[in-house]
Design an enzyme around this catalytic site. Structure first.
Site, PDB file in Angstrom:
ATOM      1  N   LYS A 144      25.014  -2.504 -18.360  1.00  0.00           N
ATOM      2  CA  LYS A 144      24.035  -3.372 -19.030  1.00  0.00           C
ATOM      3  C   LYS A 144      23.301  -2.567 -20.100  1.00  0.00           C
ATOM      4  CE  LYS A 144      19.809  -4.439 -18.645  1.00  0.00           C
ATOM      5  NZ  LYS A 144      19.515  -4.555 -20.090  1.00  0.00           N
TER       6      LYS A 144
ATOM      7  N   CYS B 231      14.918  11.346 -25.728  1.00  0.00           N
ATOM      8  CA  CYS B 231      14.265  11.731 -24.467  1.00  0.00           C
ATOM      9  C   CYS B 231      13.828  13.193 -24.483  1.00  0.00           C
ATOM     10  CB  CYS B 231      15.180  11.449 -23.296  1.00  0.00           C
ATOM     11  SG  CYS B 231      16.779  12.224 -23.448  1.00  0.00           S
TER      12      CYS B 231
ATOM     13  N   GLU C 280       4.345  10.560 -22.640  1.00  0.00           N
ATOM     14  CA  GLU C 280       5.492  10.350 -23.527  1.00  0.00           C
ATOM     15  C   GLU C 280       5.134   9.251 -24.536  1.00  0.00           C
ATOM     16  OE1 GLU C 280       9.155   8.332 -22.199  1.00  0.00           O
ATOM     17  OE2 GLU C 280      10.239  10.016 -23.052  1.00  0.00           O
TER      18      GLU C 280
END
Ligand code: NAD
Length: 499
Positions: free
Chosen positions: A196, A305, A402
């Protein structure tokens, strides 16, 4: 800083045709109509450019059943490792043959510069080729066992077996690459997959589906269902026929998925968020270090990331380095990915744009000094000009959380102990980068950094053979490298009495 224009005439013919298609889900080797639609928004123009299917629990159920049947079907389960390898190599070739289409789509779907998209497409083919080689090298051990039964002899060995149906869920930041990081080791191990992609960037994964059919994978080995996380994603991770969840995304979603998987004890791999430090010592080649630190945070507009979002600079060279990185940021051209002069694309959506600007604004209100010019782009796209901020505290949200945008916090440090303490003072533990010409310093610091990857005097480029992943709030398990196969294999011990 200039704002490059957005020009859809630069889009190739194949990509235009692809955008006009009615996109469904790939289930059991066929395209099935989606029950609902989601608009695909080009983040550089905020315009809808296509629609994709909004998958639901019924679609997921069909996809998982197809994957489950394919896992047991001899067309996959009895296929030799050499033939699995051949299929994967064929897919890699097809990716390269369709590189222009894939790069165009990545560009308008995610917003990344066309050149960077091309690098990622090539990288995806490279990962498939590397992992294809592992298909024929999956081996167990023979173990010498003596049991306390006089006169008896035993023979023992272990085998490695594919875990079964894999639920692969990936984010929007480098969509094709993230999909291949999951698919390649799963296929090499002999698993079947329901993939997905993220609802914000699914186009290259759908184009990949065409190539998977073309490559000749048996029906059901790879199934692709697009849709929202709460609907399609959650139905997938809770499906009883799924044996393994391989997730890349935010820490919050990763934790939620991990809770959902607890009851059924599915295997889970989590590649989550990060807030990676770049550490520059005064003995570093400062020209290279400044460029490296800037690239570490501004590549893909900070939506990586392992982005080097915290920059720690030894006090004696602090001003010089901070000013150098800010100068580099100001020289970057913001623009639509299709424009060849563009170096920094938009963020993925309006929510991220607002969120990232919020961090910059709050930091400035608390007294941080902005070292970049930040000319605001006059466009409907979700652009965020790069921000380099000094005068911040280690405990500030800007340093601890983050942000996933082109925002860099710069702080000074005094010595190696201080640098190690600051670098580790964060909930995440994904990557770190050290710049120094003193090998002794470097090798003292590397083991003290609590993270999954350290790069020294270079940016932390991914390589198919090098494991990627983290520790602490950055998750567990690894993508890439030999280690990534472990997540898709179970071990079986066999003990045989031979006399
Ligand atoms: P996200 O967690 O919102 O979404 C990631 C994927 O999870 C999407 O496909 C989404 O549809 C799906 N999802 C969302 N809710 C779900 C649910 N309840 N159940 C099942 N699936 C669900 O993350 P994002 O915003 O798309 O991506 C950005 C994040 O990804 C950042 O935190 C970034 O650091 C992280 N990331 C990590 C790595 C790594 O290797 N560690 C690599 C790339 C991105």
């Amino acid at each position: 800083m200039a704002i490059a224009s957005n020009d859809y005439t630069r889009l190739g013919q194949a990509a235009r045709k692809f955008l006009d298609r009615q996109h469904g889900h790939l289930i059991n080797g066929e395209w099935l109509r989606a029950s609902g639609d989601l608009a695909v928004i080009d983040p550089s123009s905020a315009q809808a450019i296509a629609t994709i299917g909004a998958g639901n629990a019924t679609d997921i159920d069909a996809a998982v059943h197809a994957a489950h049947a394919a896992f047991q079907h001899p067309s996959w389960s009895a296929l030799s490792a050499a033939d699995r390898e051949r299929l994967m190599l064929r897919l890699a070739d097809l990716i390269e043959q369709n590189a222009s289409l894939l790069a165009d789509l990545e560009c308008v779907d995610n917003g990344m510069p066309r050149g960077f998209a091309g690098i990622n497409v090539g990288g995806a083919a490279g990962v498939l080729r590397y992992m294809a080689g592992w298909a024929s090298k999956i081996v167990g051990d023979t173990v010498d066992v003596k049991m306390p039964f006089p006169g008896s002899q035993f023979f023992a060995y272990t085998t490695r077996e594919a875990v079964g149906v894999v639920a692969a869920i990936v984010p929007w930041n480098v969509p094709l690459m993230m999909a291949i990081w999951k698919l390649a080791p799963a296929l090499a191990a002999g698993c079947t997959v329901v993939l997905k992609p993220a609802e914000d960037a699914s186009l290259t994964t759908l184009a990949l589906a065409d190539l998977i059919i073309q490559a000749g994978f048996p029906p059901g080995v790879v199934n692709i269902v697009t849709g929202r996380g709460r609907e399609a994603g959650e139905a997938l991770v809770t499906h009883p026929l799924v044996s393994k969840i391989s997730f890349t995304g935010s820490t919050a979603t990763g934790k939620h998925i991990s809770h959902l998987a607890t009851d059924s004890l599915k295997k889970v791999t989590l590649e989550l968020g990060g807030k990676s430090p770049t550490i520059i010592f005064d003995d570093a080649n400062l020209e290279q270090a400044i460029l490296g630190a800037a690239n570490a945070i501004f590549t893909n507009s900070g939506q990586i990331c392992v982005a080097g979002a915290r920059l720690y600079v030894q006090r004696s060279v602090f001003e010089q380095v901070a000013a150098g990185v800010a100068r580099h940021a100001d020289s970057l051209v913001l623009g639509a990915g299709l424009d060849p002069s563009s170096q920094l694309g938009p963020l993925i959506n309006a929510r991220q744009q607002e969120r990232v600007e919020g961090y910059v604004q709050r930091a400035r209100e608390s007294g941080a000094s902005l070292l970049t010019q930040r000319h605001s782009p006059q466009t409907d796209g979700y652009f965020v000009a790069p921000a380099v901020l000094a005068g911040v505290d280690q405990s500030d949200a800007l340093v601890q959380e983050e942000i996933f945008g082109p925002v860099l916090a710069v702080l000074p440090f005094d010595d190696l102990d201080h640098a190690a303490a600051l670098a580790n003072d964060n909930a995440y533990g994904l990557a770190a980068c050290i710049w120094s010409s003193n090998l002794s310093r470097v090798h003292q610091l590397v083991p003290r950094l609590k993270c999954g990857k350290v790069s020294v005097n270079t940016e932390g480029f991914p390589h198919p053979a090098l494991p990627e992943g983290g520790t602490k709030q950055s998750g567990y398990g690894r993508d890439l490298g030999r280690e990534s196969l472990d997540g898709y294999l179970d071990s079986k011990t066999v003990l045989v009495r031979v006399s």
